[in-house]
Design an enzyme around this catalytic site. Structure first.
Site, PDB file in Angstrom:
ATOM      1  N   ASP A  66      51.961  37.868  46.590  1.00  0.00           N
ATOM      2  CA  ASP A  66      50.805  38.154  45.744  1.00  0.00           C
ATOM      3  C   ASP A  66      50.704  37.126  44.613  1.00  0.00           C
ATOM      4  O   ASP A  66      49.606  36.692  44.253  1.00  0.00           O
ATOM      5  CB  ASP A  66      50.909  39.575  45.179  1.00  0.00           C
ATOM      6  CG  ASP A  66      49.610  40.013  44.530  1.00  0.00           C
ATOM      7  OD1 ASP A  66      48.572  39.997  45.215  1.00  0.00           O
ATOM      8  OD2 ASP A  66      49.621  40.350  43.331  1.00  0.00           O
ATOM      9  N   LYS A  81      47.640  34.158  43.714  1.00  0.00           N
ATOM     10  CA  LYS A  81      47.053  33.868  42.392  1.00  0.00           C
ATOM     11  C   LYS A  81      47.213  32.394  42.032  1.00  0.00           C
ATOM     12  O   LYS A  81      46.310  31.779  41.451  1.00  0.00           O
ATOM     13  CB  LYS A  81      47.700  34.779  41.340  1.00  0.00           C
ATOM     14  CG  LYS A  81      47.382  36.249  41.571  1.00  0.00           C
ATOM     15  CD  LYS A  81      48.226  37.166  40.705  1.00  0.00           C
ATOM     16  CE  LYS A  81      47.951  38.626  41.067  1.00  0.00           C
ATOM     17  NZ  LYS A  81      48.798  39.575  40.324  1.00  0.00           N
TER      18      LYS A  81
END
Length: 367
Positions: free
Chosen positions: A221, A225
């Site tokens: 994750d 980003k």
């Protein structure tokens, strides 16, 4: 008049709906914006339904539909989007899901005249070709694809990067940050004498982790980003090009719990074998007057990015994070030798929904 459709009224989407509903009068008064929620999707008995109404949908309408099986109709994203577009000359879709099928429609929506505001990272960090086509669709049609909340929840990271730095001619050299509220909490809490497995268990108990903590500890994750930020800086990076220092031991990466076991609890139990290994890492850092932080780095000058467990001196801004803070440091031609630092809560429904709402207002004020 702005017509709005909300796809996904779970934790974040539900909070966004409440925020929009409670501030409608103020928007008319302070911004001359008449915002109507004309469509939304919701789950009832595990199935996805949608409500459509050109008169606007209130919180009471939504809450009634959750219980009343005569209300709503099975979700159909094509019908949904067409309805929002027909309801005003200024249509906006909020995608508050993490869904691949929903994000796959952005390019078509943008090209058709719909604006999209989302915390969904799938397009921003997915295949580069699709990302570029989605960007081009918005540029060609004069529509907006706003995704501030994909990085740092409600923190104004992408808009500061794009509008305040890049668009004013600053040269970004490096971006580094703690971009996971879960991993921020874990390393703000992890101390010598406290087993790493119990810190993960504590984070899970407080609702910080996914049901399977490996989804957080893998670092994927954070990598998503980092890719979003790298692309904002003009780097043509694919997710697969970002090396990730996973916190999941290799032996547990494809491990499966026994039938009937809770995956989170069983994983924490398995992690206990690796507590000694993790204890050495934290002790070594402290012996050198440093802290451990799980960071994402975009090195614009080297045209590369990485996600890693790094050590920082106790005087560094990253050493001062608390609870589940996100923090982002941008080193630029202007912001040096000290970087521009943005810090604050990086997780939670209310701040994420507020970030999406603010992103929407930036768009709506241009109508």
């Amino acid at each position: 008049h702005v017509s709005v459709g909300i796809i996904g009224t779970g934790v974040v989407g539900g909070d966004l709906f409440k925020q929009l509903d409670s501030t409608k009068a103020n928007l008319i008064k302070s911004n001359k914006l008449d915002v109507k929620i004309v469509a939304l999707t919701f789950k009832r008995d595990g199935q996805s339904y949608m409500l459509l109404s050109k008169d606007g949908i209130t919180l009471a309408d939504y809450q009634a539909a959750l219980k009343d099986k005569t209300k709503g109709e099975p979700s159909d994203l094509d019908k949904f989007s067409a309805f929002v577009k027909s309801a005003s000359g200024n249509p906006v879709l909020f995608d508050c899901t993490a869904s691949e099928p929903v994000s796959a429609k952005y390019e078509t929506w943008l090209r058709s005249g719909l604006n999209v505001v989302t915390p969904n990272k799938k397009v921003g960090s997915g295949p580069l070709d699709r990302y570029k086509k989605t960007k081009k669709a918005a540029a060609d049609a004069g529509t907006d694809w706003n995704y501030e909340a994909t990085v740092g929840a409600g923190l104004p990271i992408i808009n500061v990067l794009r509008n305040d730095l890049l668009d004013t001619g600053d040269k970004v050299r490096k971006i580094e940050g703690i971009f996971s509220g879960t991993l921020s909490y874990i390393f703000n809490t992890f101390k010598p004498g406290v087993p790493f497995s119990s810190v993960v268990a504590d984070a899970k108990a407080k609702g910080f982790t996914e049901p399977d903590p490996r989804d957080d500890l893998s670092g994927t994750d954070v990598a998503r980003k980092v890719v979003i930020l790298a692309r904002e800086c003009g780097l043509d990076l694919e997710l697969s090009q970002v090396p990730v220092d996973s916190l999941v031991p290799p032996a547990l990466q494809s491990w499966k719990p026994a039938p009937g076991e809770n995956v989170g609890d069983a994983f924490v139990e398995q992690m206990k074998v690796f507590d000694v290994e993790k204890a050495k890492l934290i002790q070594s850092a402290l012996d050198n007057g440093e802290v451990l932080r799980y960071v994402g780095v975009v090195d614009v000058e080297k045209k590369e990015a990485r996600v890693t467990l790094a050590r920082y001196p106790k005087t560094h801004p990253f050493a001062g994070t608390q609870w589940a803070d996100n923090i982002c440091a941008m080193s630029t031609a202007r912001y040096q030798p000290q970087p521009l630092v943005i810090q604050g809560p990086g997780a939670g429904a209310a701040v994420t929904a507020a970030g999406i709402y603010a992103d929407f207002l930036r768009l709506a004020r241009r109508f």
